[in-house]
Design a protein around this motif. Structure first.
Motif, PDB file in Angstrom:
ATOM      1  N   ASN A 148       0.952  -1.175   0.041  1.00 26.04           N
ATOM      2  CA  ASN A 148       0.136  -0.082  -0.044  1.00 26.04           C
ATOM      3  C   ASN A 148       0.961   1.344  -0.058  1.00 26.04           C
ATOM      4  OD1 ASN A 148      -2.573   1.173   0.094  1.00 26.04           O
ATOM      5  ND2 ASN A 148      -2.103   1.821   2.349  1.00 26.04           N
ATOM      6  N   LYS A 149       1.977   1.302   0.822  1.00 25.50           N
ATOM      7  CA  LYS A 149       2.917   2.586   1.121  1.00 25.50           C
ATOM      8  C   LYS A 149       3.787   2.638  -0.076  1.00 25.50           C
ATOM      9  CE  LYS A 149       2.450   3.141   5.925  1.00 25.50           C
ATOM     10  NZ  LYS A 149       2.665   2.166   7.183  1.00 25.50           N
ATOM     11  N   ASN A 150       4.170   1.537  -0.529  1.00 27.55           N
ATOM     12  CA  ASN A 150       5.347   1.520  -1.528  1.00 27.55           C
ATOM     13  C   ASN A 150       4.849   1.524  -3.168  1.00 27.55           C
ATOM     14  OD1 ASN A 150       8.111   1.672   0.182  1.00 27.55           O
ATOM     15  ND2 ASN A 150       6.772   0.248   1.265  1.00 27.55           N
ATOM     16  N   GLU A 176      10.357  -0.225  -8.281  1.00 29.63           N
ATOM     17  CA  GLU A 176      11.132  -1.022  -7.294  1.00 29.63           C
ATOM     18  C   GLU A 176      10.082  -1.874  -6.382  1.00 29.63           C
ATOM     19  OE1 GLU A 176      14.474   2.236  -6.952  1.00 29.63           O
ATOM     20  OE2 GLU A 176      14.144   1.334  -4.982  1.00 29.63           O
ATOM     21  N   GLY A 177       9.139  -1.107  -5.974  1.00 26.71           N
ATOM     22  CA  GLY A 177       8.051  -1.654  -5.007  1.00 26.71           C
ATOM     23  C   GLY A 177       7.480  -3.090  -5.926  1.00 26.71           C
ATOM     24  N   TYR A 204      -4.987  -8.877  -3.313  1.00 22.25           N
ATOM     25  CA  TYR A 204      -6.024  -7.879  -3.480  1.00 22.25           C
ATOM     26  C   TYR A 204      -5.607  -6.499  -2.998  1.00 22.25           C
ATOM     27  CZ  TYR A 204      -8.919 -11.918  -4.441  1.00 22.25           C
ATOM     28  OH  TYR A 204      -9.585 -13.053  -4.937  1.00 22.25           O
ATOM     29  N   ALA A 205      -4.766  -6.243  -2.341  1.00 23.69           N
ATOM     30  CA  ALA A 205      -4.286  -5.044  -1.956  1.00 23.69           C
ATOM     31  C   ALA A 205      -3.466  -4.328  -3.096  1.00 23.69           C
ATOM     32  CB  ALA A 205      -3.387  -5.091  -0.855  1.00 23.69           C
ATOM     33  N   ARG A 282       2.431  15.498   1.163  1.00 23.79           N
ATOM     34  CA  ARG A 282       2.517  14.067   1.719  1.00 23.79           C
ATOM     35  C   ARG A 282       2.089  12.681   1.041  1.00 23.79           C
ATOM     36  NH1 ARG A 282      -2.088  15.339   5.180  1.00 23.79           N
ATOM     37  NH2 ARG A 282      -2.089  17.186   3.923  1.00 23.79           N
ATOM     38  N   ALA A 283       2.384  11.712   1.845  1.00 23.84           N
ATOM     39  CA  ALA A 283       2.109  10.518   0.842  1.00 23.84           C
ATOM     40  C   ALA A 283       0.497  10.192   0.837  1.00 23.84           C
ATOM     41  CB  ALA A 283       2.950   9.357   1.488  1.00 23.84           C
ATOM     42  N   ALA A 284       0.122   9.375  -0.096  1.00 31.01           N
ATOM     43  CA  ALA A 284      -1.251   9.134  -0.228  1.00 31.01           C
ATOM     44  C   ALA A 284      -1.882   8.595   1.195  1.00 31.01           C
ATOM     45  CB  ALA A 284      -1.654   8.241  -1.471  1.00 31.01           C
TER      46      ALA A 284
END
Ligand SMILES: N[C@@H](CCC(=O)N[C@@H](CS)C(=O)NCC(=O)O)C(=O)O
Length: 296
Positions: A148-150, A176-177, A204-205, A282-284
């Motif tokens: 989710n973050k990367n 890279e993720g 699914y993520a 900021r990040a999403a």
């Protein structure tokens, strides 16, 4: 002959056809609806409307776009976010407590749907979304959050940030993720996360964004196409395996409509919590329910 359970749980599902977060919940619902182990009623709950620009610094082709939210969604989830799940009993009880048995947050929804079905006495034979081993379950949760973050969050950086260098940097980190995810997939009998033969939480993520990544080619050019490198072979194989599943294919929104929708992110005119967070640096996943709220 269907092995459909006699009393499959039913959910009311506040969603939006374009939303990749809600898409995670749809994938989990369809994972089990396919075998008749759950049923749900989709309530389309978000739209877009143009409103006057709130900041003169934002230079876009047109006025800014804001979410219209259905009163029913806001009644059960005052934060106004999809996906939101609620039991039919709560939904139908117009005088009762609207916050009773409400489930929010896409990654929680996926796990909740799995628990709801697995805990049902009439659960069928569909392979579970979550592993049965608690250690494997814990690892899947950590890896879903990592994806989710990367990967997922960086999708918005490539689109919402208007500086070419920032777009490029976010794209390279996103790739890279994907390489890390590919390494998690290429290690077993099956093509899914952890070498599994059916998809689970981490698959699914990621999938809703993986399917949407080709929008980069349209809005940012062919240099933003996900490469077919050796490090990404298992990723492309995974994508093919996901799309080979009917349960997955039936969750896909119409491509041309989605491309038009996401244009509001690509030209910086979308006003949603996620877009506001990314626009302000900021990040999403770091959006703030108050600071980034756009509801009037
Ligand atoms: N962290 C939430 C994010 C969900 C989300 O951002 N959904 C969007 C639609 S794609 C939404 O409901 N936006 C309403 C808003 O930004 O006010 C999740 O994982 O479920």
């Amino acid at each position: 002959m269907s092995i459909a359970p006699k009393r499959a749980p039913k959910l009311i599902y506040f969603s939006a056809w374009f939303c990749p977060f809600a898409h995670r919940a749809t994938l989990a619902l369809e994972h089990y609806a396919h075998g008749g182990e759950i049923s749900y009623e989709w309530k389309e709950s978000l739209g877009w409307e143009k409103r006057k620009s709130t900041s003169s610094e934002v230079k876009t082709k047109h006025e800014n776009w804001y979410h219209y939210k259905s009163p029913e969604l806001l009644r059960h989830n005052p934060l106004g976010m999809v996906p939101t799940l609620v039991t039919p009993a709560t939904y139908e009880d117009k005088d009762g407590d609207p916050s009773r048995n409400v489930v929010t947050e896409s990654l929680v929804c996926v796990q909740f749907i799995d628990e709801l079905v697995r805990g049902n006495a009439y659960a069928g034979e569909t392979a579970a979304i979550m592993p049965s081993d608690p250690y494997a379950r814990a690892k899947a949760r950590v890896d879903a959050d990592w994806v989710n973050k990367n990967v997922c969050s960086r999708y918005y950086h490539v689109l919402v940030r208007q500086e070419a260098s920032e777009q490029r940097e976010a794209f390279e980190k996103l790739v890279e993720g994907l390489e890390t995810f590919a390494a998690w997939c290429g290690s077993g009998e099956g093509k899914f996360y952890g070498g599994q033969t059916t998809p689970g939480l981490v698959d699914y993520a990621l999938f809703p964004w993986a399917w949407r990544l080709p929008v980069f080619e349209h809005y940012r050019g062919m240099d933003f196409k996900i490469p077919r490198t050796a490090a990404l072979k298992s990723y492309h194989d995974w994508m093919e395996a996901m799309l080979a599943r009917e349960q997955v294919r039936k969750t896909l929104p119409p491509w041309d409509d989605y491309l038009e929708h996401i244009g509001r992110y690509a030209d910086g005119s979308a006003r949603s919590k996620v877009a506001n967070a990314v626009r302000s640096g900021r990040a999403a996943h770091d959006y703030d329910d108050k600071e980034d709220n756009t509801d009037s």
